[in-house]
Write an enzyme that holds these catalytic residues in place. Structure first.
Site, PDB file in Angstrom:
ATOM      1  N   ASN A  13      19.788  36.170  41.218  1.00 44.43           N
ATOM      2  CA  ASN A  13      18.633  37.035  41.403  1.00 44.43           C
ATOM      3  C   ASN A  13      18.388  37.899  40.168  1.00 44.43           C
ATOM      4  O   ASN A  13      19.135  37.828  39.179  1.00 44.43           O
ATOM      5  CB  ASN A  13      18.809  37.892  42.651  1.00 44.43           C
ATOM      6  CG  ASN A  13      17.537  38.046  43.441  1.00 44.43           C
ATOM      7  OD1 ASN A  13      16.501  38.381  42.879  1.00 44.43           O
ATOM      8  ND2 ASN A  13      17.607  37.808  44.745  1.00 44.43           N
ATOM      9  N   HIS A  34      38.149  43.627  26.130  1.00 42.34           N
ATOM     10  CA  HIS A  34      38.595  44.202  24.863  1.00 42.34           C
ATOM     11  C   HIS A  34      39.998  44.770  25.008  1.00 42.34           C
ATOM     12  O   HIS A  34      40.389  45.235  26.078  1.00 42.34           O
ATOM     13  CB  HIS A  34      37.654  45.321  24.414  1.00 42.34           C
ATOM     14  CG  HIS A  34      36.303  44.844  24.002  1.00 42.34           C
ATOM     15  ND1 HIS A  34      36.038  44.416  22.722  1.00 42.34           N
ATOM     16  CD2 HIS A  34      35.155  44.720  24.697  1.00 42.34           C
ATOM     17  CE1 HIS A  34      34.758  44.055  22.650  1.00 42.34           C
ATOM     18  NE2 HIS A  34      34.205  44.226  23.833  1.00 42.34           N
ATOM     19  N   THR A  66      38.336  43.119  40.763  1.00 41.33           N
ATOM     20  CA  THR A  66      39.328  43.140  39.689  1.00 41.33           C
ATOM     21  C   THR A  66      40.505  42.220  39.949  1.00 41.33           C
ATOM     22  O   THR A  66      41.380  42.099  39.102  1.00 41.33           O
ATOM     23  CB  THR A  66      39.864  44.571  39.491  1.00 41.33           C
ATOM     24  OG1 THR A  66      40.509  45.003  40.701  1.00 41.33           O
ATOM     25  CG2 THR A  66      38.736  45.538  39.145  1.00 41.33           C
ATOM     26  N   ARG A  72      38.579  45.396  47.937  1.00 45.15           N
ATOM     27  CA  ARG A  72      39.734  45.003  48.740  1.00 45.15           C
ATOM     28  C   ARG A  72      39.239  44.215  49.951  1.00 45.15           C
ATOM     29  O   ARG A  72      38.081  44.328  50.360  1.00 45.15           O
ATOM     30  CB  ARG A  72      40.527  46.228  49.202  1.00 45.15           C
ATOM     31  CG  ARG A  72      39.738  47.179  50.076  1.00 45.15           C
ATOM     32  CD  ARG A  72      40.555  48.411  50.439  1.00 45.15           C
ATOM     33  NE  ARG A  72      39.806  49.317  51.302  1.00 45.15           N
ATOM     34  CZ  ARG A  72      39.724  49.199  52.614  1.00 45.15           C
ATOM     35  NH1 ARG A  72      40.354  48.203  53.228  1.00 45.15           N
ATOM     36  NH2 ARG A  72      39.036  50.060  53.326  1.00 45.15           N
TER      37      ARG A  72
END
Length: 223
Positions: free
Chosen positions: A115, A146, A197, A212
């Site tokens: 989208n 990085h 993550t 989570r």
């Protein structure tokens, strides 16, 4: 003969067009922001919309290392960059909405939807997205990171890339961020505004920052 809208023309009222062609220019704009409507067009509209799409995709194919499957849809303002070694591959019937940024390597399975306002950068290792996955607006997926050593400024740090893999039939909610190294299993659902993550299991429902697991799509499912 209908003249497709150029990027620098007024999208609302391009004065050089006839009333009929102004309507078509506005229809192009509607499709760019809601590309699923392309697959519902009547034959009389497909008569101009399909050549318009074929021309857009042909131009990008001549300029970038990109491969389009059958019946894909892309917006005129798509920022797509695919240097040699950073190929972008679209499966069949993939659609991308307005104001997206795609930098290869990226591979999309069939019927993937991206989208408006999304940003995908494949780094070196790439982004893989399975068939029939839906990505809502303003999602960011970055397959690189990085370094953060203290011996030099951040902008001078080296860049690493592990890659991002997203399974098939995944729903990624609006304004989600997905970081390098993540794998999202088939049929998972990512809640709006999540920051992913770590890996997400198949069928999981996840939300939050950091995201989570908050449920499983199979719980309570009938049949």
């Amino acid at each position: 003969m209908f003249e497709p809208m150029e990027a620098n023309q007024d999208p609302i009222n391009p004065s050089h067009l006839s009333p009929e062609d102004r309507y078509r220019a506005q229809h192009q704009r509607r499709l760019a922001w809601m590309p699923w409507l392309y697959y519902r067009l009547k034959a009389k509209h497909l008569a101009w919309a399909r050549p318009w799409q074929q021309a857009l995709q042909k131009t990008l194919s001549e300029l970038e290392t990109v491969q389009f499957g059958d019946e894909c849809f892309i917006p005129p303002d798509l920022a797509l960059f695919a240097e040699p070694g950073r190929q972008i591959r679209f499966g069949d019937r993939c659609m991308v909405a307005a104001q997206c940024f795609l930098h290869g390597p990226i591979t999309l399975g069939d019927e993937v939807s991206i989208n408006h306002g999304c940003s995908l950068d494949g780094g070196r290792a790439g982004i893989q997205i399975g068939a029939q996955t839906r990505i809502a607006h303003h999602v960011s997926i970055y397959a690189f990171n990085h370094g953060m050593a203290l011996d030099r400024p951040l902008y001078q740090q080296g860049v690493s890339s592990i890659g991002v893999t997203i399974g098939r039939d995944v729903w990624i909610g609006a304004r989600t961020g997905i970081v390098d190294g993540v794998t999202i299993g088939d049929h998972a659902v990512i809640g709006m505004g999540s920051v992913v993550t770590r890996d997400v299991p198949p069928y999981a429902k996840v939300a939050g920052n950091p995201a989570r697991v908050i449920g499983d799509r199979r719980d309570g499912a009938s049949g």
